[in-house]
Design an enzyme around this catalytic site. Structure first.
Site, PDB file in Angstrom:
ATOM      1  N   ASP A 182       0.839  -1.186   0.000  1.00 38.84           N
ATOM      2  CA  ASP A 182       0.000   0.000   0.000  1.00 38.84           C
ATOM      3  C   ASP A 182       0.886   1.253   0.000  1.00 38.84           C
ATOM      4  O   ASP A 182       1.848   1.347   0.766  1.00 38.84           O
ATOM      5  CB  ASP A 182      -0.888  -0.027   1.250  1.00 38.84           C
ATOM      6  CG  ASP A 182      -1.801   1.165   1.351  1.00 38.84           C
ATOM      7  OD1 ASP A 182      -2.704   1.295   0.515  1.00 38.84           O
ATOM      8  OD2 ASP A 182      -1.611   1.974   2.285  1.00 38.84           O
ATOM      9  N   GLU A 196       1.733  -0.450  -5.039  1.00 39.76           N
ATOM     10  CA  GLU A 196       0.786   0.616  -5.351  1.00 39.76           C
ATOM     11  C   GLU A 196       1.666   1.846  -5.550  1.00 39.76           C
ATOM     12  O   GLU A 196       2.153   2.431  -4.573  1.00 39.76           O
ATOM     13  CB  GLU A 196      -0.211   0.835  -4.215  1.00 39.76           C
ATOM     14  CG  GLU A 196      -1.243   1.883  -4.563  1.00 39.76           C
ATOM     15  CD  GLU A 196      -2.205   2.173  -3.420  1.00 39.76           C
ATOM     16  OE1 GLU A 196      -3.380   2.444  -3.706  1.00 39.76           O
ATOM     17  OE2 GLU A 196      -1.779   2.136  -2.247  1.00 39.76           O
TER      18      GLU A 196
END
Length: 741
Positions: free
Chosen positions: A380, A416
């Protein structure tokens, strides 16, 4: 209550407001122990006495107390006096697996310089491998006086109330598993099909899973859950965060919870609320059994991990672990050290440049691979991890350590590739070891099918592997993780049912969630009984899924999209731990949505059968034989190859020819890779178009494999066309044709 308020020059001013002396706490004997490994490790001492070694990095602290809790919550303490390279350690005889524990860390309370030590707060061991209890966030768990009248300086007033009764404890875990009987699937990247799911949400409403197992690791391991994944044909599940996480205070006050879990506080512990077997260490074994069950079915396990920030938020957040262990050592602080550098939008950012923080992350990653059996990670806001002192740096310590680590460089790594800080958007920039979520693919496909692209240039790049982003430094087409939807945003059905977000249930006045959805409601907002609108929506879903699974790169599906799951327009369901966020398994048997599930399975199977759809190298676009046949060619509806001008002209139709005769590389036996050739016609216009099928050298005949204009997709239509035929392609349709011999 008593507190200390630090003055501007760092000198503490005592504020007394009615605190009572705490009763004496029993002490336990402790031996020197070892500084490694960090965390709590049960073992037998040199004299044959069983116990647990505790080791905690707290480099700037003045003292550390280990706190042990019995089954009634009674506390005893052992002061750790051994300090080795910033690590406080000790061996406590008689401490067995299942023992609950935490730390109290002593040091100077001086928020003005970043010092937030407060021994009244029980702290979770960052290396705890199991956590027992919930984070409920009453005022006692804050290191500062949360309700101080002068809120602009509230974070500087120390709260001396004991937090131990209100916070979860770490649990000592027994190491008793060597994974000798496990067989990892080791699916090559090019052959992967990823399925993003939530452990709780995927199984919570599944009628074939026993009720007591729904929403748990054991539920995901149940044959009914595994069977769906196998029938669908996916090769990996990407689990939304399963590290121990906490719920934010603003959600708890509204009667909501953090459902997605992007608020980590324990990087070694499987989230206890997802365990059916218990939380006194049993969650560890249950997670391992889940991984084994998925591996036995040929399915890899990828974890979505959140190492960029923690649940302690900013200066007004709770003191749960790192903030009280060594705030300056773990977090990025700006020149005003009362505050936190926030590249994540969550209040804080871990200081990955610090060696002990980098060690925490890499130790955690290796633990999940070697001891918990997982096969990879999706990071993330990975750009926040790639920052050196300030800027994103692809030579940063984090990326360098991953690249040379003998364990981590061999697992699947997905970035990401952005964060919320300046210069944080890094799509296409990560080094060759990494794959990336490709949001440019998402946006192009959404725009194409709502007929919002000015031309087809962007679509051509995205369909063929995004060479404009990834054809450098030895990267391959599978560097692109292609997706149309993800957990964050509309579901696939909502993408074709809503023009606007409808997040009122989140309690934030519909201000949360993106407004840039690139969606189209097909003529009505939300639910409708209009049969034409409903039919058009189902056709658009078929178009989106077919496009995704025919594109070069690694496709990622989202749980429930294959059978029309809806969140009723909520594009930010992070706090919807209810039927909004859970998969609705009744859709699986609904006649309206069953054909979509069948089509998805057919497309995944088609992808697995045909290496031309799973290329390991980028297309060259050049002829490799005298007849002029190229590995990739693009066609207009007139059946002629596209010119430079065609790419810039307004268009809603694109023909893509994939040659199975010119696939680079060889198979495992060293033979050339040969496959069928295909022509895909994608038509996003509302009206039908006449498309002339290309002739020699491309083909003599074509047979239809997929026609998204058809409602029923139980099998390919029995239709063959001679080359040169003008085929009527209905509005908003994908036609996939195989070159017939």
């Amino acid at each position: 209550m008593a507190g200390e308020r630090a003055t501007g020059d760092g000198r503490p001013a005592v504020v007394v407001n009615g605190a009572r002396p705490a009763p004496p706490v029993p002490t336990v004997p402790v031996r020197p122990g070892r500084p490694t490994p960090l965390g709590a490790r049960f073992r037998t001492g040199p004299d044959g006495v069983a116990g647990t070694n505790f080791a905690l990095w707290a480099g700037g602290a003045e003292g550390v107390e280990l706190c042990l809790f019995d089954e009634h919550g009674r506390e005893s303490r052992a002061r750790l006096t051994e300090l080795t390279h910033g690590i406080w350690h000790g061996f406590v005889p008689g401490v067995m697996p299942g023992q609950r524990y935490g730390y109290r860390v002593h040091g100077r309370w001086d928020p003005w310089t970043g010092g937030r030590w407060n021994p009244a707060k029980l702290l979770l061991d960052p290396y705890a491998r199991a956590v027992d209890g919930d984070f409920v966030l009453p005022p006692e768990v804050y290191g500062h006086v949360r309700d101080w009248p002068e809120q602009h300086v509230a974070d500087t007033v120390r709260d001396d109330r004991d937090s131990a009764p209100y916070v979860p404890k770490g649990v000592v875990v027994h190491d008793d598993d060597d994974w000798a009987d496990d067989r990892r699937p080791k699916t090559p990247w090019a052959d992967s099909v990823i399925y993003e799911l939530h452990v709780r949400g995927f199984t919570k409403r599944h009628p074939d899973i026993p009720e007591e197992l729904r929403g748990t690791y054991a539920g995901l391991a149940h044959p009914a859950a595994v069977e769906h994944l196998v029938k669908l044909g996916v090769t990996a599940v990407e689990l939304l965060p399963v590290h121990q996480f906490a719920h934010e205070d603003h959600l708890l006050r509204r009667g909501l919870r953090n459902y997605w879990g992007y608020n980590s506080i324990g990087y070694f512990a499987p989230h206890a609320a997802y365990a059916a077997s218990g939380t006194a260490g049993q969650q560890v074994g249950e997670f391992k059994r889940m991984v084994r069950a998925l591996h036995a079915a040929g399915i890899e396990v990828i974890l979505d991990v959140v190492y960029n920030h923690t649940a302690e938020a900013g200066e007004l957040g709770p003191t749960l672990s790192l903030k009280g262990i060594d705030n300056r050592g773990y977090y990025r602080l700006p020149p005003d050290a009362r505050r936190y550098a926030d590249y994540t939008g969550c209040g804080n950012t871990l200081h990955v440049v610090q060696p002990h923080v980098l060690r925490l992350i890499t130790d955690s990653l290796r633990y999940w691979v070697t001891e918990m059996g997982v096969d990879g990670f999706r990071f993330d806001l990975a750009a926040a991890l790639a920052r050196s002192m300030h800027d994103v740096d692809m030579l940063s310590p984090f990326l360098a350590v991953i690249a040379q680590d003998p364990v981590l460089r061999r697992v699947k790594l997905i970035a990401e590739p952005w964060d919320v800080g300046s210069g944080g958007y890094q799509v296409g920039a990560f080094p060759p070891l990494w794959t990336e979520w490709n949001d440019r693919y998402r946006d192009a496909v959404r725009d194409f099918w709502r007929h919002a692209l000015p031309d087809v240039r962007e679509m051509g790049y995205r369909l063929s592997g995004s060479s404009d982003l990834y054809a450098w430094g030895g990267r391959r087409p599978y560097a692109s993780v292609n997706f149309v939807t993800a957990h964050d945003g509309f579901t696939l059905r909502d993408l074709v049912s809503y023009d606007r977000k409808h997040n009122e249930a989140n309690g934030e006045g519909n201000r949360d969630g993106t407004d840039d959805n690139r969606s189209w409601n097909c003529g009505a907002e939300g639910g409708t009984d209009d049969p034409d609108v409903r039919a058009l929506r189902r056709r658009q879903l078929r178009n989106l899924l077919t496009t995704l699974l025919l594109s070069t790169g690694v496709p990622m599906l989202v749980a429930g999209d294959e059978m029309g799951r809806t969140q009723r327009g909520n594009n930010n369901a992070y706090c919807q731990d209810n039927e909004t966020g859970w998969v609705d398994w009744s859709l699986r048997d609904d006649p309206e949505w069953q054909p979509l599930l069948e089509l998805t399975s057919r497309l995944v199977a088609l992808r697995h059968r045909h290496p031309v759809l799973r290329r390991r190298s980028f297309f060259s676009g050049r002829a490799h034989s005298a007849d002029g046949l190229r590995d990739l060619a693009w066609f207009t509806p007139h059946g002629r190859e596209m010119t430079e001008g065609d790419w810039y002209a307004p268009a809603a139709t694109l023909g893509m020819y994939l040659s199975g005769r010119d696939i680079p590389g060889r198979d495992e036996q060293g033979a050339p890779v040969l496959d069928d050739s295909f022509l895909a016609v994608l038509h996003a216009g509302a009206e039908p178009v006449e498309f002339t099928l290309p002739g020699s050298p491309w083909a003599e005949r074509y047979e239809v494999v997929v026609d998204t204009g058809r409602e029923e997709q139980s099998g390919p239509p029995d239709v063959t066309y001679p080359a040169g035929t003008s085929v009527t392609v209905p509005g908003r349709t994908v036609l996939l044709l195989r070159v017939a011999a």
